[in-house]
Structure formats: structure tokens, C-alpha cells
Design a protein around this motif. Sequence first.
Motif, PDB file in Angstrom:
ATOM      1  N   SER A 189      -1.725   9.070   8.242  1.00  0.00           N
ATOM      2  CA  SER A 189      -2.965   8.489   7.741  1.00  0.00           C
ATOM      3  C   SER A 189      -3.832   9.540   7.075  1.00  0.00           C
ATOM      4  N   ASP A 190      -4.729   9.080   6.211  1.00  0.00           N
ATOM      5  CA  ASP A 190      -5.717   9.959   5.606  1.00  0.00           C
ATOM      6  C   ASP A 190      -6.949   9.131   5.276  1.00  0.00           C
ATOM      7  N   THR A 191      -8.061   9.812   5.071  1.00  0.00           N
ATOM      8  CA  THR A 191      -9.338   9.135   4.852  1.00  0.00           C
ATOM      9  C   THR A 191      -9.327   8.285   3.595  1.00  0.00           C
ATOM     10  N   ASP A 192      -8.766   8.791   2.518  1.00  0.00           N
ATOM     11  CA  ASP A 192      -8.737   8.044   1.257  1.00  0.00           C
ATOM     12  C   ASP A 192      -7.955   6.743   1.405  1.00  0.00           C
ATOM     13  N   PHE A 193      -6.839   6.811   2.125  1.00  0.00           N
ATOM     14  CA  PHE A 193      -6.006   5.621   2.321  1.00  0.00           C
ATOM     15  C   PHE A 193      -6.794   4.546   3.063  1.00  0.00           C
ATOM     16  N   LEU A 194      -7.463   4.939   4.151  1.00  0.00           N
ATOM     17  CA  LEU A 194      -8.216   3.976   4.954  1.00  0.00           C
ATOM     18  C   LEU A 194      -9.421   3.435   4.198  1.00  0.00           C
TER      19      LEU A 194
ATOM     20  N   GLN B 284       0.827  -1.201   0.000  1.00  0.00           N
ATOM     21  CA  GLN B 284       0.000   0.000   0.000  1.00  0.00           C
ATOM     22  C   GLN B 284       0.866   1.258   0.000  1.00  0.00           C
ATOM     23  N   PRO B 285       0.395   2.332  -0.595  1.00  0.00           N
ATOM     24  CA  PRO B 285       1.186   3.564  -0.729  1.00  0.00           C
ATOM     25  C   PRO B 285       1.684   4.090   0.619  1.00  0.00           C
ATOM     26  N   GLY B 286       2.992   4.262   0.725  1.00  0.00           N
ATOM     27  CA  GLY B 286       3.595   4.860   1.910  1.00  0.00           C
ATOM     28  C   GLY B 286       3.892   3.899   3.039  1.00  0.00           C
ATOM     29  N   VAL B 287       3.415   2.645   2.970  1.00  0.00           N
ATOM     30  CA  VAL B 287       3.641   1.681   4.056  1.00  0.00           C
ATOM     31  C   VAL B 287       5.029   1.076   3.924  1.00  0.00           C
ATOM     32  N   THR B 288       5.819   1.173   4.996  1.00  0.00           N
ATOM     33  CA  THR B 288       7.185   0.638   4.970  1.00  0.00           C
ATOM     34  C   THR B 288       7.345  -0.648   5.778  1.00  0.00           C
TER      35      THR B 288
ATOM     36  N   PRO C 246       5.302   6.661   7.343  1.00  0.00           N
ATOM     37  CA  PRO C 246       5.852   7.968   7.735  1.00  0.00           C
ATOM     38  C   PRO C 246       4.967   9.151   7.354  1.00  0.00           C
ATOM     39  N   SER C 247       4.214   9.036   6.269  1.00  0.00           N
ATOM     40  CA  SER C 247       3.371  10.153   5.831  1.00  0.00           C
ATOM     41  C   SER C 247       2.080  10.261   6.638  1.00  0.00           C
TER      42      SER C 247
END
Length: 307
Positions: A268-273, A237-241, A265-266
Motif C-alpha cells: 500500500s501507499d498513500t497515493d493509492f489510498l 486499480q493499479p497492482g490489485v490482483t 503484491p506491491s
Amino acid sequence: MAHAHSHDHGHHHHNHAADITHFGRAFGIGIGLNLVFVAAEAAGGWWANSSALLSDAGHNLSDVLSLALAWGASVLGRQPTSARYTYGLKSATIQAALLNAALLYVALGFILWDTLNHLRHPEPVNSQLVMLIAGLGIVINGATALLFRSGQKGDANVRGAYLHMLTDALVSLGVVVGGALVYFTGWVWLDPLISLIILAVVAVGSWGLMRETVQLSLHGVPHAIDPGAVRQFLLAQPGVTHVHDLHIWPLSTRDTALTAHLVRPSGSDTDFLHHLQHKLKDEFNIGHMTVQIEPDACTHGSCDAPE
């Protein structure tokens, strides 16, 4: 640090309710048909002196009990949540499936004992009556299996009902063939021998369901879900390390939950969840998701390697 908790209460939720209603009717019809058949089969087995027919009647009776337990558990599973039972009573379906599997093997043990006695002391059998009643069993059990066919891939309780009824239809076919062989050859020892074969087929065919229900009762990852694939999906998933503290467990025979810590690191946001929620449902049938978003792997004061 951010927490996110999500349940899928949209389109899938309504389909689920419709499925439960449909299979509630299927359970009712299946129980009614099989109760009548068990009574006829037991009476016919006693009258025809057929251990194969009596064995099948005993197995069918255990299936009626299994259907009743599964139906009752599905009703309990629809009860609302409470302060004490925060997930409701969904796990009743798992306990019913496990009890059904255990009861099946107990019934097989009693039937095996009776069959061995008939094998040691074979007696004349009314083969024509055996074939008639077993032929009726093919129709009833086959029709009942069809009631559960469409839902057997998504629910261990429904799958158990489907496999039981399908196996019963095949067993009844074996009894018909056995009755014909006894009729044409006069070899009365064939009847208890066929009963032993029936017991072996049922025991082997039900072992997978038994293993699955034990796994579910121990909160193991449902067999249809690959935990490695879920971990790789989360890592992609985008941004997950990193991903750690990943847990996947069954809430019921058809509902699965997931909790995980995602290092992102970036933040959380609503779209991601929202994306994560729907992809987990669509790709893995995981409808209950709780994730904790962490800015780095040392959130809890430890830089240990993630799981």
C-alpha cells in the motif's frame, strides 16, 4: 499486511451539511402547509359527503406524519458519534423511511374500508366544494413537492417526501376531475370509484419506495450502486490482483460504507489510498471506505479462491 481507513471529510462534507439545513426548512414548511390543508380537506370532505376527499385527507395526514418522522430522523442523523454509537445515529433515517412506508399502507387499508362502504351505499356529494378544496390541494402539494425536488435523487427520505407530495398533487387533480364528472352527470357512485382509483395509484406508486427501504433496513447494497461494477473498479486499480470480502451497506439513506480486502503484491501507499477514496466517492457515492491490503491471497493461511 496493511489496513487503510478513510472518510471523505472535504468538499462533499460541507455540501452535505448545507443540504440538510435546506431540507430541514423544506420539511418544516411542508408540514405546516399540509397540516392546514388536511384540516380543511377533512372538514370539506365531511361537509360535502365526499369519500374521495376524505380518502385524500387521510392520505395527506399520513404524509404529514411521514414528513415529521423523516425530519426527526435527519436531525438524529446529524448527531455526533460516540463510544456506543460509532456511526452516530445515521441509521435513524433508514428506520424512519421504513416506518413511513409501512404507515402509508396501513392508512390505505383504513381508507379502502371506508371507500368500499361508500361504494355500496353512495350518497349525494357537494361537487363544487370538492373541486374547490381539491384544487387548493394541487397548489399546496405541488409547491411542497418542489421544495424537495433538488434533493430527491440522493436521499431516500427526501425522495419519499418528494414522491408523496407529487403523488398527492396528482391525486388532488383526479379528485377535481371526479368532482366535475359527478357535478355534470349526477352519478354519485363516481366519487367512491375515484377514491378506489386514488388508492390504487398511491399503492402502486409507493411500492418501489417500500421495497427500497426494506432493502436498506436489511443492509442491502443501495439500489443506485452496482456491486459488480464496484468489484470491477477495485480489480482495475493499479497492482490489485484479487478482491475478496467485499461488503457495501448503507449507513443512512444517503451515506454508504464499503469494506474490502485487496490483494496487492506491491503493498500500500498513500497515493493509492487517496486515489481510491476519491474515486469511490465520485463514481459510486461511497464516502466511508475501509480496505485491507494483502501481499498475496494466502495471507490468512488459506489459498482458497477469492470471492
